[in-house]
Design an enzyme around this catalytic site. Structure first.
Site, short mmCIF file in Angstrom:
data_model
loop_
_atom_site.label_atom_id
_atom_site.label_comp_id
_atom_site.label_asym_id
_atom_site.label_seq_id
_atom_site.Cartn_x
_atom_site.Cartn_y
_atom_site.Cartn_z
N LYS A 1 34.19 37.28 37.20
CA LYS A 1 35.09 38.33 37.68
C LYS A 1 36.28 37.67 38.33
CE LYS A 1 35.32 42.21 40.87
NZ LYS A 1 34.55 43.15 41.68
N LYS B 1 35.25 40.22 33.43
CA LYS B 1 36.08 41.29 33.97
C LYS B 1 37.33 40.71 34.60
CE LYS B 1 36.04 44.56 37.73
NZ LYS B 1 35.39 44.93 38.94
#
Ligand code: PBG
Length: 322
Positions: free
Chosen positions: A195, A248
Protein backbone atom coordinates in the site's frame (compact mmCIF):
# COMPACT_ATOMS: atom_id res chain seq x y z
CA UNK A 1 12.33 -13.07 -50.39
CA UNK A 2 9.10 -11.27 -49.69
CA UNK A 3 6.49 -12.19 -47.09
CA UNK A 4 2.78 -11.61 -47.31
CA UNK A 5 1.60 -8.83 -45.01
CA UNK A 6 0.61 -10.24 -41.62
CA UNK A 7 -3.05 -9.31 -41.41
CA UNK A 8 -3.97 -8.99 -37.75
CA UNK A 9 -6.96 -6.91 -38.72
CA UNK A 10 -8.76 -10.06 -39.96
CA UNK A 11 -9.78 -10.93 -36.42
CA UNK A 12 -10.86 -7.38 -35.58
CA UNK A 13 -13.45 -7.13 -38.34
CA UNK A 14 -16.62 -7.86 -36.39
CA UNK A 15 -17.78 -7.91 -32.84
CA UNK A 16 -18.21 -11.69 -32.93
CA UNK A 17 -14.65 -12.23 -34.10
CA UNK A 18 -13.32 -9.84 -31.50
CA UNK A 19 -15.27 -11.67 -28.85
CA UNK A 20 -13.86 -15.10 -29.59
CA UNK A 21 -10.24 -13.93 -29.46
CA UNK A 22 -10.67 -11.66 -26.42
CA UNK A 23 -7.98 -12.45 -23.83
CA UNK A 24 -9.32 -10.70 -20.74
CA UNK A 25 -12.83 -10.16 -19.48
CA UNK A 26 -14.49 -8.35 -16.65
CA UNK A 27 -17.00 -10.39 -14.77
CA UNK A 28 -19.16 -9.83 -11.71
CA UNK A 29 -16.96 -12.38 -9.96
CA UNK A 30 -14.05 -9.93 -10.19
CA UNK A 31 -15.70 -7.28 -8.07
CA UNK A 32 -15.69 -6.30 -4.41
CA UNK A 33 -17.82 -3.27 -3.50
CA UNK A 34 -16.57 -0.88 -0.78
CA UNK A 35 -19.30 0.37 1.59
CA UNK A 36 -19.24 3.08 4.27
CA UNK A 37 -21.40 2.59 7.35
CA UNK A 38 -22.34 5.40 9.75
CA UNK A 39 -24.53 5.80 12.86
CA UNK A 40 -28.22 6.68 12.75
CA UNK A 41 -31.23 5.43 10.87
CA UNK A 42 -32.42 6.15 7.38
CA UNK A 43 -29.12 7.91 6.60
CA UNK A 44 -27.85 7.94 3.02
CA UNK A 45 -25.36 10.78 2.47
CA UNK A 46 -23.56 11.09 -0.85
CA UNK A 47 -19.83 11.78 -0.67
CA UNK A 48 -19.33 15.03 -2.62
CA UNK A 49 -16.08 13.99 -4.30
CA UNK A 50 -17.42 10.49 -5.11
CA UNK A 51 -20.76 10.75 -6.91
CA UNK A 52 -22.69 7.50 -6.47
CA UNK A 53 -20.88 6.60 -3.21
CA UNK A 54 -22.76 7.04 0.07
CA UNK A 55 -22.32 6.91 3.82
CA UNK A 56 -25.21 4.75 5.01
CA UNK A 57 -26.70 3.79 8.34
CA UNK A 58 -27.02 0.05 9.01
CA UNK A 59 -30.64 -0.19 7.80
CA UNK A 60 -29.80 1.43 4.45
CA UNK A 61 -26.57 -0.49 4.19
CA UNK A 62 -28.50 -3.74 4.34
CA UNK A 63 -30.69 -2.64 1.42
CA UNK A 64 -27.67 -1.67 -0.63
CA UNK A 65 -25.88 -4.91 0.18
CA UNK A 66 -28.93 -6.87 -0.86
CA UNK A 67 -29.01 -5.07 -4.21
CA UNK A 68 -25.31 -5.76 -4.65
CA UNK A 69 -25.75 -9.45 -3.88
CA UNK A 70 -28.73 -9.65 -6.25
CA UNK A 71 -26.51 -8.24 -9.00
CA UNK A 72 -24.16 -11.19 -8.50
CA UNK A 73 -21.30 -9.33 -6.81
CA UNK A 74 -19.71 -11.83 -4.40
CA UNK A 75 -18.29 -9.55 -1.70
CA UNK A 76 -18.31 -6.16 0.02
CA UNK A 77 -15.64 -4.46 2.14
CA UNK A 78 -16.84 -2.36 5.07
CA UNK A 79 -15.45 0.91 6.41
CA UNK A 80 -16.89 2.35 9.61
CA UNK A 81 -17.57 5.90 10.78
CA UNK A 82 -17.76 5.56 14.56
CA UNK A 83 -19.86 7.60 17.03
CA UNK A 84 -16.76 8.69 18.90
CA UNK A 85 -13.04 8.87 18.28
CA UNK A 86 -10.23 8.73 20.83
CA UNK A 87 -6.43 8.50 20.86
CA UNK A 88 -6.39 4.68 20.49
CA UNK A 89 -9.45 4.20 18.31
CA UNK A 90 -11.01 1.99 20.96
CA UNK A 91 -14.52 2.23 19.44
CA UNK A 92 -13.22 -0.08 16.71
CA UNK A 93 -12.97 -3.12 18.99
CA UNK A 94 -16.21 -2.66 20.89
CA UNK A 95 -18.76 -5.44 20.33
CA UNK A 96 -21.38 -2.72 19.84
CA UNK A 97 -19.23 -0.74 17.35
CA UNK A 98 -20.59 0.49 14.05
CA UNK A 99 -18.85 -2.12 11.88
CA UNK A 100 -19.77 -4.92 14.29
CA UNK A 101 -23.44 -3.89 14.11
CA UNK A 102 -23.27 -3.75 10.33
CA UNK A 103 -21.59 -7.16 10.13
CA UNK A 104 -24.22 -8.80 12.32
CA UNK A 105 -27.06 -7.27 10.29
CA UNK A 106 -25.50 -8.28 6.96
CA UNK A 107 -24.64 -11.77 8.19
CA UNK A 108 -28.28 -12.28 9.10
CA UNK A 109 -30.05 -10.47 6.26
CA UNK A 110 -27.75 -11.08 3.27
CA UNK A 111 -26.27 -14.45 4.18
CA UNK A 112 -24.72 -15.31 0.83
CA UNK A 113 -22.53 -12.22 0.57
CA UNK A 114 -18.85 -12.50 1.57
CA UNK A 115 -18.07 -9.88 4.21
CA UNK A 116 -14.65 -8.26 4.26
CA UNK A 117 -13.80 -5.84 7.09
CA UNK A 118 -11.10 -3.22 6.68
CA UNK A 119 -8.88 -3.41 9.77
CA UNK A 120 -7.23 -0.07 10.55
CA UNK A 121 -7.38 2.86 12.96
CA UNK A 122 -7.45 6.04 10.90
CA UNK A 123 -11.25 6.21 10.95
CA UNK A 124 -11.34 5.71 14.73
CA UNK A 125 -8.52 7.84 16.14
CA UNK A 126 -9.02 11.52 16.97
CA UNK A 127 -5.65 12.28 15.30
CA UNK A 128 -6.48 10.31 12.12
CA UNK A 129 -3.35 8.18 12.07
CA UNK A 130 -3.45 4.42 11.58
CA UNK A 131 -2.45 3.44 15.11
CA UNK A 132 -1.34 4.52 18.57
CA UNK A 133 0.98 7.52 18.73
CA UNK A 134 4.24 7.75 20.67
CA UNK A 135 6.46 10.78 20.27
CA UNK A 136 4.45 12.04 17.29
CA UNK A 137 4.80 8.77 15.38
CA UNK A 138 2.66 5.68 15.02
CA UNK A 139 4.05 3.10 17.47
CA UNK A 140 4.23 -0.14 15.53
CA UNK A 141 4.06 -2.84 18.20
CA UNK A 142 1.55 -1.10 20.46
CA UNK A 143 -0.67 -0.79 17.39
CA UNK A 144 -0.35 -4.52 16.63
CA UNK A 145 -1.98 -5.42 19.94
CA UNK A 146 -4.94 -3.16 19.12
CA UNK A 147 -5.19 -4.45 15.56
CA UNK A 148 -5.54 -7.94 16.99
CA UNK A 149 -8.41 -6.79 19.23
CA UNK A 150 -10.17 -5.11 16.32
CA UNK A 151 -9.75 -8.06 13.96
CA UNK A 152 -11.07 -10.58 16.49
CA UNK A 153 -14.02 -8.34 17.28
CA UNK A 154 -14.92 -8.05 13.57
CA UNK A 155 -14.51 -11.81 13.13
CA UNK A 156 -16.80 -12.51 16.08
CA UNK A 157 -19.40 -10.18 14.55
CA UNK A 158 -19.35 -12.23 11.34
CA UNK A 159 -16.55 -11.03 9.03
CA UNK A 160 -15.34 -13.75 6.66
CA UNK A 161 -12.20 -11.86 5.70
CA UNK A 162 -10.08 -9.42 7.71
CA UNK A 163 -8.25 -6.84 5.65
CA UNK A 164 -5.51 -4.98 7.56
CA UNK A 165 -4.69 -1.73 5.73
CA UNK A 166 -2.44 0.10 8.17
CA UNK A 167 0.98 -1.02 6.89
CA UNK A 168 2.30 -1.90 10.34
CA UNK A 169 5.18 -4.38 10.28
CA UNK A 170 4.02 -7.74 11.58
CA UNK A 171 0.30 -6.92 11.30
CA UNK A 172 -0.61 -10.10 9.45
CA UNK A 173 1.19 -12.38 11.91
CA UNK A 174 -0.33 -10.61 14.92
CA UNK A 175 -3.86 -10.83 13.49
CA UNK A 176 -3.45 -14.46 12.40
CA UNK A 177 -2.29 -15.51 15.85
CA UNK A 178 -5.13 -13.63 17.57
CA UNK A 179 -7.78 -15.05 15.24
CA UNK A 180 -6.50 -18.57 15.82
CA UNK A 181 -6.46 -18.07 19.59
CA UNK A 182 -10.06 -16.84 19.43
CA UNK A 183 -11.22 -19.93 17.55
CA UNK A 184 -11.51 -18.02 14.25
CA UNK A 185 -9.00 -20.10 12.33
CA UNK A 186 -11.52 -20.33 9.48
CA UNK A 187 -11.37 -16.58 8.73
CA UNK A 188 -9.11 -15.36 5.96
CA UNK A 189 -6.69 -12.44 5.86
CA UNK A 190 -6.55 -10.15 2.85
CA UNK A 191 -3.48 -8.05 3.48
CA UNK A 192 -3.04 -4.59 2.00
CA UNK A 193 0.51 -5.80 1.50
CA UNK A 194 1.82 -3.17 -0.91
CA UNK A 195 0.00 0.00 0.00
CA UNK A 196 1.57 3.20 -1.22
CA UNK A 197 1.52 6.65 0.37
CA UNK A 198 -0.71 8.03 -2.35
CA UNK A 199 -2.45 11.23 -3.35
CA UNK A 200 -5.18 9.04 -4.83
CA UNK A 201 -6.74 8.47 -1.38
CA UNK A 202 -8.00 12.08 -1.10
CA UNK A 203 -11.73 11.45 -1.68
CA UNK A 204 -11.73 8.39 0.61
CA UNK A 205 -10.58 10.51 3.51
CA UNK A 206 -13.67 12.65 2.96
CA UNK A 207 -15.88 9.53 2.73
CA UNK A 208 -14.37 7.89 5.82
CA UNK A 209 -13.60 11.13 7.69
CA UNK A 210 -10.11 9.82 8.25
CA UNK A 211 -7.66 12.51 7.14
CA UNK A 212 -4.63 12.75 9.46
CA UNK A 213 -4.84 15.81 11.74
CA UNK A 214 -1.10 16.45 11.25
CA UNK A 215 1.63 15.13 8.98
CA UNK A 216 1.03 12.35 6.49
CA UNK A 217 1.37 8.57 6.20
CA UNK A 218 4.77 8.37 4.51
CA UNK A 219 6.29 6.96 7.68
CA UNK A 220 4.35 3.71 7.26
CA UNK A 221 2.92 3.52 3.74
CA UNK A 222 5.24 2.76 0.83
CA UNK A 223 7.21 5.21 -1.30
CA UNK A 224 5.60 5.39 -4.78
CA UNK A 225 9.06 5.07 -6.33
CA UNK A 226 9.62 1.52 -5.03
CA UNK A 227 8.60 -1.72 -6.73
CA UNK A 228 11.17 -4.25 -5.42
CA UNK A 229 10.22 -3.27 -1.90
CA UNK A 230 6.62 -4.27 -2.70
CA UNK A 231 7.83 -7.82 -3.32
CA UNK A 232 9.47 -7.85 0.14
CA UNK A 233 6.25 -6.61 1.72
CA UNK A 234 4.25 -9.30 -0.05
CA UNK A 235 6.74 -12.05 0.80
CA UNK A 236 6.68 -11.19 4.49
CA UNK A 237 2.88 -11.05 4.58
CA UNK A 238 2.64 -14.47 2.95
CA UNK A 239 5.12 -15.86 5.48
CA UNK A 240 3.01 -14.38 8.27
CA UNK A 241 -0.11 -16.11 6.97
CA UNK A 242 -1.86 -13.82 4.48
CA UNK A 243 -4.39 -15.69 2.33
CA UNK A 244 -4.66 -12.92 -0.27
CA UNK A 245 -2.31 -10.00 -0.92
CA UNK A 246 -3.30 -6.64 -2.30
CA UNK A 247 -1.67 -3.84 -4.26
CA UNK A 248 -3.09 -0.36 -3.72
CA UNK A 249 -3.72 1.95 -5.58
CA UNK A 250 -4.15 0.03 -8.82
CA UNK A 251 -3.93 2.21 -11.92
CA UNK A 252 -0.60 3.90 -11.16
CA UNK A 253 0.87 0.57 -9.94
CA UNK A 254 0.06 -1.89 -12.71
CA UNK A 255 3.72 -2.87 -12.91
CA UNK A 256 3.63 -3.82 -9.23
CA UNK A 257 0.48 -5.92 -9.72
CA UNK A 258 2.21 -7.71 -12.59
CA UNK A 259 5.39 -8.38 -10.61
CA UNK A 260 3.49 -9.66 -7.59
CA UNK A 261 1.38 -11.90 -9.85
CA UNK A 262 4.48 -13.36 -11.52
CA UNK A 263 6.44 -13.83 -8.32
CA UNK A 264 3.84 -15.43 -6.02
CA UNK A 265 1.12 -18.01 -6.40
CA UNK A 266 -1.50 -16.77 -3.96
CA UNK A 267 -4.55 -14.69 -4.97
CA UNK A 268 -3.73 -11.07 -5.79
CA UNK A 269 -6.24 -8.28 -5.26
CA UNK A 270 -6.01 -4.69 -6.47
CA UNK A 271 -7.74 -1.68 -4.96
CA UNK A 272 -8.87 0.84 -7.52
CA UNK A 273 -9.05 3.66 -5.02
CA UNK A 274 -11.21 6.71 -4.47
CA UNK A 275 -9.07 9.10 -6.53
CA UNK A 276 -9.14 6.76 -9.51
CA UNK A 277 -12.92 6.75 -9.31
CA UNK A 278 -13.23 10.50 -8.73
CA UNK A 279 -11.03 11.35 -11.73
CA UNK A 280 -13.22 9.37 -14.09
CA UNK A 281 -16.44 10.74 -12.61
CA UNK A 282 -15.20 14.34 -12.69
CA UNK A 283 -13.97 14.22 -16.27
CA UNK A 284 -17.07 12.37 -17.45
CA UNK A 285 -19.35 14.94 -15.76
CA UNK A 286 -17.64 17.64 -17.83
CA UNK A 287 -18.09 15.62 -20.99
CA UNK A 288 -14.32 15.35 -21.40
CA UNK A 289 -14.26 11.55 -21.50
CA UNK A 290 -16.77 8.76 -22.02
CA UNK A 291 -17.09 7.61 -18.39
CA UNK A 292 -18.27 3.99 -18.78
CA UNK A 293 -15.81 3.34 -21.57
CA UNK A 294 -12.83 4.68 -19.60
CA UNK A 295 -14.05 2.84 -16.48
CA UNK A 296 -14.10 -0.50 -18.30
CA UNK A 297 -10.72 0.18 -19.91
CA UNK A 298 -9.15 0.92 -16.52
CA UNK A 299 -10.65 -2.13 -14.82
CA UNK A 300 -9.62 -4.34 -17.73
CA UNK A 301 -6.04 -3.03 -17.47
CA UNK A 302 -5.98 -4.06 -13.81
CA UNK A 303 -7.08 -7.58 -14.71
CA UNK A 304 -4.65 -7.72 -17.62
CA UNK A 305 -1.86 -6.76 -15.23
CA UNK A 306 -2.71 -9.88 -13.23
CA UNK A 307 -5.19 -9.04 -10.48
CA UNK A 308 -7.59 -11.84 -9.58
CA UNK A 309 -10.18 -9.39 -8.32
CA UNK A 310 -10.69 -5.67 -7.88
CA UNK A 311 -12.04 -3.56 -5.04
CA UNK A 312 -13.80 -0.77 -6.86
CA UNK A 313 -16.42 1.92 -6.28
CA UNK A 314 -17.60 1.09 -9.81
CA UNK A 315 -18.64 -2.42 -8.74
CA UNK A 316 -22.36 -1.81 -8.85
CA UNK A 317 -22.48 0.05 -12.14
CA UNK A 318 -20.15 -2.43 -13.82
CA UNK A 319 -22.27 -5.36 -12.63
CA UNK A 320 -25.32 -3.58 -14.04
CA UNK A 321 -23.61 -3.13 -17.39
CA UNK A 322 -22.46 -6.72 -18.00
C1 PBG B 1 -7.10 2.99 5.66
C2 PBG B 1 -7.57 2.95 4.27
C3 PBG B 1 -7.47 3.96 3.31
C4 PBG B 1 -8.05 3.46 2.15
C5 PBG B 1 -8.50 2.17 2.43
N1 PBG B 1 -8.16 1.86 3.74
C6 PBG B 1 -7.01 5.36 3.41
C7 PBG B 1 -5.64 5.73 3.75
O1 PBG B 1 -4.71 4.93 3.80
O2 PBG B 1 -5.49 6.93 3.99
C8 PBG B 1 -8.15 4.23 0.87
C9 PBG B 1 -9.14 3.75 -0.10
C10 PBG B 1 -9.46 4.69 -1.18
O3 PBG B 1 -8.82 5.75 -1.38
O4 PBG B 1 -10.40 4.38 -1.91
N2 PBG B 1 -8.06 2.52 6.56
Amino acid sequence: MSFPTQRLRRLRKTDSLRRIVRETRLSRDDLVAPLFVCPGEGVEREVPSMPGVFQRSVDRLVEEARAIADLGIPAVILFGLPERKDAEGSASWSAGGIVQRALRALREKVPGLALVADVCFCEYTDHGHCGVLAGGEVANDATLANLALQAVSFAEAGADVLAPSGMMDGMVGAIRAALDRAGCEDRAILSYAAKYASGFYGPFREAAESAPAFGDRRGYQMDPANAREALREVRLDIEEGADIVMVKPALAYLDVIRRVRETFDIPVAAYSVSGEYAMVKAAAARGWIDGPRVRDEILLSIKRAGADFILTYFAREVALSI
